[in-house]
Scaffold this motif. Sequence first.
Motif, PDB file in Angstrom:
ATOM      1  N   THR A  12     -78.562  43.466  52.656  1.00 12.41           N
ATOM      2  CA  THR A  12     -79.945  43.740  53.027  1.00 12.41           C
ATOM      3  C   THR A  12     -80.692  44.407  51.886  1.00 12.41           C
ATOM      4  O   THR A  12     -81.864  44.142  51.669  1.00 12.41           O
ATOM      5  CB  THR A  12     -80.017  44.617  54.283  1.00 12.41           C
ATOM      6  OG1 THR A  12     -79.271  45.802  54.087  1.00 12.41           O
ATOM      7  CG2 THR A  12     -79.511  43.880  55.500  1.00 12.41           C
ATOM      8  N   ARG A  41     -80.173  42.949  59.543  1.00 12.84           N
ATOM      9  CA  ARG A  41     -79.638  44.250  59.950  1.00 12.84           C
ATOM     10  C   ARG A  41     -79.502  44.346  61.465  1.00 12.84           C
ATOM     11  O   ARG A  41     -78.502  44.831  61.987  1.00 12.84           O
ATOM     12  CB  ARG A  41     -80.542  45.358  59.412  1.00 12.84           C
ATOM     13  CG  ARG A  41     -79.927  46.724  59.525  1.00 12.84           C
ATOM     14  CD  ARG A  41     -80.755  47.752  58.802  1.00 12.84           C
ATOM     15  NE  ARG A  41     -80.686  47.499  57.362  1.00 12.84           N
ATOM     16  CZ  ARG A  41     -81.549  47.983  56.483  1.00 12.84           C
ATOM     17  NH1 ARG A  41     -82.544  48.732  56.897  1.00 12.84           N
ATOM     18  NH2 ARG A  41     -81.415  47.737  55.210  1.00 12.84           N
ATOM     19  N   TRP A  79     -82.198  52.380  64.779  1.00 11.36           N
ATOM     20  CA  TRP A  79     -82.788  51.519  63.766  1.00 11.36           C
ATOM     21  C   TRP A  79     -84.292  51.731  63.742  1.00 11.36           C
ATOM     22  O   TRP A  79     -84.945  51.835  64.781  1.00 11.36           O
ATOM     23  CB  TRP A  79     -82.476  50.060  64.088  1.00 11.36           C
ATOM     24  CG  TRP A  79     -83.213  49.084  63.219  1.00 11.36           C
ATOM     25  CD1 TRP A  79     -82.908  48.735  61.951  1.00 11.36           C
ATOM     26  CD2 TRP A  79     -84.385  48.357  63.565  1.00 11.36           C
ATOM     27  NE1 TRP A  79     -83.793  47.821  61.486  1.00 11.36           N
ATOM     28  CE2 TRP A  79     -84.727  47.577  62.453  1.00 11.36           C
ATOM     29  CE3 TRP A  79     -85.182  48.284  64.699  1.00 11.36           C
ATOM     30  CZ2 TRP A  79     -85.823  46.737  62.449  1.00 11.36           C
ATOM     31  CZ3 TRP A  79     -86.277  47.445  64.690  1.00 11.36           C
ATOM     32  CH2 TRP A  79     -86.577  46.686  63.571  1.00 11.36           C
TER      33      TRP A  79
END
Length: 89
Positions: A12, A41, A79
């Motif tokens: 990523t 992700r 996240w």
Amino acid sequence: MPQIVARAILATKLLLRAPSNPQIVSKSTPIKRWFTAHLIRMAFSVAVSLYGVVLHTTGAPNSLALSLIGLGLVLILFWSPGEIPGVNS
């Protein structure tokens, strides 16, 4: 398992970087790289939880399966997308 997580993080980060060779014409923009990196992700976070579910259904020890399910949920819950590149506040 730690190697897979490290490779996912590295992948990523590589996607978020700009191309190093300016002579190569690319349709990639910072917003597309940002979106792709965060989509990957999130997919890895869900994959960790699903792998825990698969282990649980195949009879793996509950401690391993539940720890992977929990880790995936923690990754999803904490996240955050961060700043969108190129958008002024």
